[in-house]
Enzyme design. Structure first.
Site, mmCIF file in Angstrom:
data_model
loop_
_atom_site.group_PDB
_atom_site.id
_atom_site.type_symbol
_atom_site.label_atom_id
_atom_site.label_comp_id
_atom_site.label_asym_id
_atom_site.label_seq_id
_atom_site.Cartn_x
_atom_site.Cartn_y
_atom_site.Cartn_z
ATOM 1 N N SER A 223 -32.282 42.038 33.516
ATOM 2 C CA SER A 223 -31.067 41.206 33.513
ATOM 3 C C SER A 223 -29.717 42.314 33.804
ATOM 4 C CB SER A 223 -30.613 40.443 32.279
ATOM 5 O OG SER A 223 -31.485 39.606 31.906
ATOM 6 N N LYS B 32 -28.527 33.730 35.605
ATOM 7 C CA LYS B 32 -28.963 34.358 34.236
ATOM 8 C C LYS B 32 -27.585 34.808 33.462
ATOM 9 C CE LYS B 32 -30.917 36.851 30.622
ATOM 10 N NZ LYS B 32 -31.382 36.077 29.551
ATOM 11 N N LYS C 285 -23.778 43.770 27.105
ATOM 12 C CA LYS C 285 -24.017 44.361 28.530
ATOM 13 C C LYS C 285 -23.836 43.161 29.455
ATOM 14 C CE LYS C 285 -28.284 44.189 29.628
ATOM 15 N NZ LYS C 285 -29.189 43.115 30.318
HETATM 16 P P1 NAD Z 1 -35.805 46.990 25.473
HETATM 17 O O1 NAD Z 1 -34.584 48.179 25.265
HETATM 18 O O2 NAD Z 1 -36.536 46.566 24.367
HETATM 19 O O3 NAD Z 1 -36.827 47.709 26.500
HETATM 20 C C1 NAD Z 1 -36.318 48.536 27.708
HETATM 21 C C2 NAD Z 1 -37.516 49.480 28.131
HETATM 22 O O4 NAD Z 1 -37.054 50.005 29.343
HETATM 23 C C3 NAD Z 1 -37.438 50.519 27.142
HETATM 24 O O5 NAD Z 1 -38.811 50.693 26.643
HETATM 25 C C4 NAD Z 1 -37.103 51.665 27.546
HETATM 26 O O6 NAD Z 1 -37.870 53.014 27.304
HETATM 27 C C5 NAD Z 1 -37.394 51.471 29.101
HETATM 28 N N1 NAD Z 1 -36.805 52.528 30.109
HETATM 29 C C6 NAD Z 1 -35.296 52.676 30.202
HETATM 30 N N2 NAD Z 1 -35.169 53.412 31.074
HETATM 31 C C7 NAD Z 1 -36.234 53.669 31.692
HETATM 32 C C8 NAD Z 1 -36.711 54.701 32.799
HETATM 33 N N3 NAD Z 1 -35.818 55.432 33.665
HETATM 34 N N4 NAD Z 1 -38.055 54.555 33.332
HETATM 35 C C9 NAD Z 1 -38.979 53.708 32.576
HETATM 36 N N5 NAD Z 1 -38.548 53.268 31.553
HETATM 37 C C10 NAD Z 1 -37.268 53.166 31.151
HETATM 38 O O7 NAD Z 1 -35.132 45.942 26.343
HETATM 39 P P2 NAD Z 1 -35.893 44.302 26.387
HETATM 40 O O8 NAD Z 1 -35.257 43.621 25.032
HETATM 41 O O9 NAD Z 1 -37.253 44.357 26.448
HETATM 42 O O10 NAD Z 1 -34.929 43.740 27.861
HETATM 43 C C11 NAD Z 1 -35.391 44.303 28.947
HETATM 44 C C12 NAD Z 1 -34.403 43.247 30.002
HETATM 45 O O11 NAD Z 1 -34.539 42.108 29.469
HETATM 46 C C13 NAD Z 1 -32.781 43.717 29.663
HETATM 47 O O12 NAD Z 1 -32.142 43.455 30.893
HETATM 48 C C14 NAD Z 1 -32.622 42.202 28.656
HETATM 49 O O13 NAD Z 1 -31.254 41.820 29.071
HETATM 50 C C15 NAD Z 1 -33.606 41.210 29.255
HETATM 51 N N6 NAD Z 1 -34.036 40.134 28.285
HETATM 52 C C16 NAD Z 1 -34.202 40.565 27.321
HETATM 53 C C17 NAD Z 1 -34.412 39.311 26.132
HETATM 54 C C18 NAD Z 1 -34.717 39.812 24.807
HETATM 55 O O14 NAD Z 1 -34.923 38.784 24.023
HETATM 56 N N7 NAD Z 1 -34.973 40.974 24.390
HETATM 57 C C19 NAD Z 1 -34.376 37.927 26.548
HETATM 58 C C20 NAD Z 1 -34.245 37.836 28.104
HETATM 59 C C21 NAD Z 1 -34.073 38.828 29.083
#
Ligand code: NAD
Length: 294
Positions: free
Chosen positions: A95, A170, A238
């Site tokens: 997102s 979104k 964010k």
């Molecule tokens: P998270 O922080 O758990 O996971 C993100 C991952 O990206 C981490 O493991 C991190 O180490 C990795 N990362 C960061 N920089 C990186 C890089 N340069 N290279 C490789 N890996 C890298 O976040 P999440 O909850 O999994 O969310 C991911 C996306 O999905 C976000 O944009 C969030 O807004 C969206 N989202 C999350 C949810 C939820 O309920 N968690 C629901 C819908 C959408």
């Protein structure tokens, strides 16, 4: 099909599991080694960098926190565009700001890489079940090409328009979720302070007009005092930042969003940034000195 997957956090890990379950081979990468190790345990292969993923896969999925992360993974050093062959498809399911999607799309286009934005809703439980709602922007032909793969992780995948349209959709979703959690928290504090058991309130109203997916998911967490993420306050801040920026850019005032944003900022300042966004209830609990508990 061999699919590259970058970003193995709360959402990425179960999404990889569903791709594996659907019979795909997955090459996984994350900056956190423990997340890569978990994906390997689940059946994926480990990559050494985003560039390495791109060099080995013609379809790449990214699931990263925000715009700067996706820009650096795609356009940065050792990134996707350094390794990708022309014709590679990039599906960014993070997102991020719609404007950032457009910038990344343009950088991809210069290298012959086709990109769509495909953020999701539903949170970790639906990522685990493979029933996420997926909203897509970009070339309709690419959407059609990857539809079955999206549906191995989602319950629906809707084409919303040109690049960035998925993330605009979104943002609308995130505004509704934030305001809905705030409304639920406010109303449940009212009934708690007035002496009615919150579980009775939930049971009485969840089937009526006030009922919602948010209420069903978040009231049990609030009444148990379980604020483990889930979806973190920091990530929702964010999204609301992106919503406010986008709204201001297109002339759509968001007065309620800015109010809930300040509630979330208060919680972050108080140390709750890594809590689930259901911790909006804590804002009311702090003001009143009363907990909403069963
Ligand atoms: P998270 O922080 O758990 O996971 C993100 C991952 O990206 C981490 O493991 C991190 O180490 C990795 N990362 C960061 N920089 C990186 C890089 N340069 N290279 C490789 N890996 C890298 O976040 P999440 O909850 O999994 O969310 C991911 C996306 O999905 C976000 O944009 C969030 O807004 C969206 N989202 C999350 C949810 C939820 O309920 N968690 C629901 C819908 C959408």
């Amino acid at each position: 099909m061999k699919i590259g997957f970058i970003g193995l956090g709360i959402m990425g890990k179960p999404m990889v599991r569903n791709l594996l379950k659907a019979g795909h081979e997955v090459l996984a990468y994350d900056v956190i080694q423990a997340n890569v190790d978990q994906a390997v345990k689940d059946g994926a292969k480990a990559a050494e960098s985003s560039k390495d993923v791109a060099a080995q896969c013609k379809l790449i999925i990214t699931m990263l926190p925000n715009s700067p992360h996706v820009k650096s993974v795609v356009m940065g050093e050792n990134g996707v565009l350094e390794g990708a062959q022309p014709g590679t498809i990039l599906v960014d399911m993070s997102s991020i700001a719609p404007l950032a999607s457009k910038e990344i799309f343009e950088a991809c286009e210069k290298k012959g890489v086709k990109m769509i934005d495909a953020p999701v809703s539903g949170g970790e439980p639906k990522a685990i079940d493979g029933t996420m709602s997926i909203m897509v922007g970009g070339d309709k032909a690419i959407f059609d090409e990857v539809y079955d793969i999206l549906m191995s992780m989602g319950g629906s995948a809707v084409y919303c328009g040109e690049i960035g349209a998925g993330n605009t959709t979104k943002l609308a979703n995130q505004v509704i979720v934030a305001l809905n959690i705030a409304a639920v928290s406010e109303a449940f504090m009212l009934s708690t302070k007035a002496g009615v058991d919150p579980i009775k309130v939930f049971d009485a109203i969840k089937g009526g007009l006030a009922g919602s997916t948010v209420m069903n998911a978040k009231v049990p967490m609030i009444t148990e005092g379980n604020f483990n993420p889930g979806f973190k306050i920091d990530l929702h801040i964010k999204d609301l930042t992106n919503a406010l920026d986008t709204g201001h850019g297109v002339g759509a005032p968001l007065p309620l969003t800015s109010l809930v944003m300040e509630m979330m900022q208060t919680l972050r300042a108080d140390g709750y940034g890594q809590n689930d966004h259901s911790a909006l209830a804590k804002y009311y609990e702090k003001i009143t000195g009363t907990e909403i508990r069963k």
